[in-house]
Design a protein around this motif. Structure first.
Motif, PDB file in Angstrom:
ATOM      1  N   ARG A  15       0.870  -1.181   0.000  1.00  0.00           N
ATOM      2  CA  ARG A  15       0.000   0.000   0.000  1.00  0.00           C
ATOM      3  C   ARG A  15       0.905   1.227   0.000  1.00  0.00           C
ATOM      4  O   ARG A  15       1.887   1.285   0.741  1.00  0.00           O
ATOM      5  CB  ARG A  15      -0.896  -0.010   1.239  1.00  0.00           C
ATOM      6  CG  ARG A  15      -1.712   1.281   1.366  1.00  0.00           C
ATOM      7  CD  ARG A  15      -2.143   1.537   2.793  1.00  0.00           C
ATOM      8  NE  ARG A  15      -2.469   2.934   2.968  1.00  0.00           N
ATOM      9  CZ  ARG A  15      -3.614   3.382   3.487  1.00  0.00           C
ATOM     10  NH1 ARG A  15      -4.518   2.541   3.900  1.00  0.00           N
ATOM     11  NH2 ARG A  15      -3.818   4.671   3.615  1.00  0.00           N
ATOM     12  N   GLN A  90      -5.301  -3.724   5.375  1.00  0.00           N
ATOM     13  CA  GLN A  90      -3.888  -3.694   5.724  1.00  0.00           C
ATOM     14  C   GLN A  90      -3.077  -4.601   4.802  1.00  0.00           C
ATOM     15  O   GLN A  90      -3.600  -5.564   4.239  1.00  0.00           O
ATOM     16  CB  GLN A  90      -3.696  -4.158   7.178  1.00  0.00           C
ATOM     17  CG  GLN A  90      -4.509  -3.390   8.204  1.00  0.00           C
ATOM     18  CD  GLN A  90      -4.075  -1.947   8.345  1.00  0.00           C
ATOM     19  OE1 GLN A  90      -2.894  -1.640   8.198  1.00  0.00           O
ATOM     20  NE2 GLN A  90      -5.028  -1.054   8.620  1.00  0.00           N
ATOM     21  N   ASP A  93      -3.540  -8.597   4.299  1.00  0.00           N
ATOM     22  CA  ASP A  93      -4.946  -9.034   4.325  1.00  0.00           C
ATOM     23  C   ASP A  93      -5.289  -9.817   3.066  1.00  0.00           C
ATOM     24  O   ASP A  93      -4.769  -9.534   1.972  1.00  0.00           O
ATOM     25  CB  ASP A  93      -5.888  -7.831   4.413  1.00  0.00           C
ATOM     26  CG  ASP A  93      -5.916  -7.197   5.791  1.00  0.00           C
ATOM     27  OD1 ASP A  93      -5.293  -7.752   6.715  1.00  0.00           O
ATOM     28  OD2 ASP A  93      -6.551  -6.127   5.946  1.00  0.00           O
TER      29      ASP A  93
END
Length: 322
Positions: A15, A90, A93
């Motif tokens: 991310r 997150q 995940d």
């Protein structure tokens, strides 16, 4: 809400914060297997959390099979999807997604004009990657509120097509702002225009283009949010199920989808705003009150299909091919 289309389990591998309130999520097969292929303009249905499915455009190179990259704007005014993506999803995940779908495909053209407003850059960046890869003639105009809110600036700067990209900032000097009237002044029969972003941005592009004589078939759009609709005059109407003969009353404060779901008639839905086409249903009798942004004007005029997630009825009864 049905999850039948959510056929893939992927892991959130990374991310990154791309700009103020914009993050990208890199998704990959947990076992390293190739993902289903996709084409420029495609999106995924993502189960953000139980009962909540949202669409996010793919913004990586369309020939990559090892990952999907989606960009998500944190929008406090949203219905929960973007906030959940930013706060709850997150790295590591496992999430459910659909295979890629494309309602916004690139079509052959002598020249392609890409117009992005804000987070609308996501499918258009994928298109730019594809057009550059095939050495096609194109230009990308990217409008944002400020440089701080402009995602993918470094990626674009590092790309082989950086000179084809024009940035326009709301808080910048007047001379660098997008001049739609000049850009779309003369219709070009060899050019296609693709526009994605907030509804107001899309409508400004379309109204300018059409006023200058651009034919609708050369203008291609993808909306991220449904149209604002005046519901003050909404009344009740009846829907009939052709296969069973069952009929149900749809009151003013419920959608056709909600009423059918309450009565055990399942329809696949996703966006619930009439922008994705997932719930498209054939109409056998009656006249729909179209409130979607998915079907084009000719398809609306045919009145043989509608989106039960948001559209209603002008006639007293709609008979549905269910």
């Amino acid at each position: 809400m049905s999850g039948a289309s959510l056929s893939l389990i992927v892991e959130v591998k990374a991310r990154h914060d791309e700009a103020q309130d914009i993050a990208t999520f890199e998704l990959a097969d947990p076992h390293g297997r190739p993902l289903p292929a996709f084409s420029a303009g495609a999106h995924l249905d993502v189960q953000v959390k139980s009962g909540l499915i949202r669409q996010y455009s793919l913004c990586n190179h369309p020939e990559e099979r090892d990952r999907y990259l989606i960009g998500v704007l944190r929008d406090p005014a949203s219905r929960g999807g973007s906030v959940a993506m930013h706060e709850e999803i997150q790295v590591g995940d496992l999430i459910q997604i659909s295979a890629p779908k494309n309602h916004f495909p690139l079509k052959p053209a002598g020249r392609t004009l890409l117009l992005a407003g804000g987070i609308g850059i996501t499918p258009l960046l994928c298109m730019a990657e594809r057009l550059a890869h095939t050495e096609a003639d194109f230009a990308l105009h990217y409008c944002t509120r400020s440089p701080e809110r402009t995602a993918f600036r470094q990626r674009i700067a590092d790309s082989g097509f950086a000179e084809r990209v024009h940035f326009h900032f709301d808080d910048g000097a007047t001379e660098q702002k997008l001049d739609l009237e000049a850009l779309l002044a003369t219709p070009d029969p060899n050019t296609r225009v693709y526009v994605c972003g907030p509804t107001g941005f899309i409508e400004a592009v379309l109204s300018t283009a059409k006023a200058n004589g651009w034919p609708s078939e050369r203008l291609h759009t993808e909306y991220f949010a449904g149209a604002k609709t005046d519901t003050s005059d909404d009344g009740s109407f009846e829907v009939k199920i052709a296969s069973s003969g069952a009929s149900f009353i749809v009151p003013a404060d419920k959608t056709v989808y909600q009423v059918l779901a309450e009565n055990g008639v399942e329809i696949m839905v996703s966006c619930e705003q009439g922008v994705c086409g997932t719930c498209l249903t054939r109409v056998l009798e009656g006249e729909p009150d179209h409130r979607d942004l998915y079907l084009d004007d000719d398809e609306h005029a045919a009145n043989d299909q509608f989106t039960p997630c948001c559209s209603r009825a002008k006639s007293k009864v709609l008979v549905l091919d269910l």
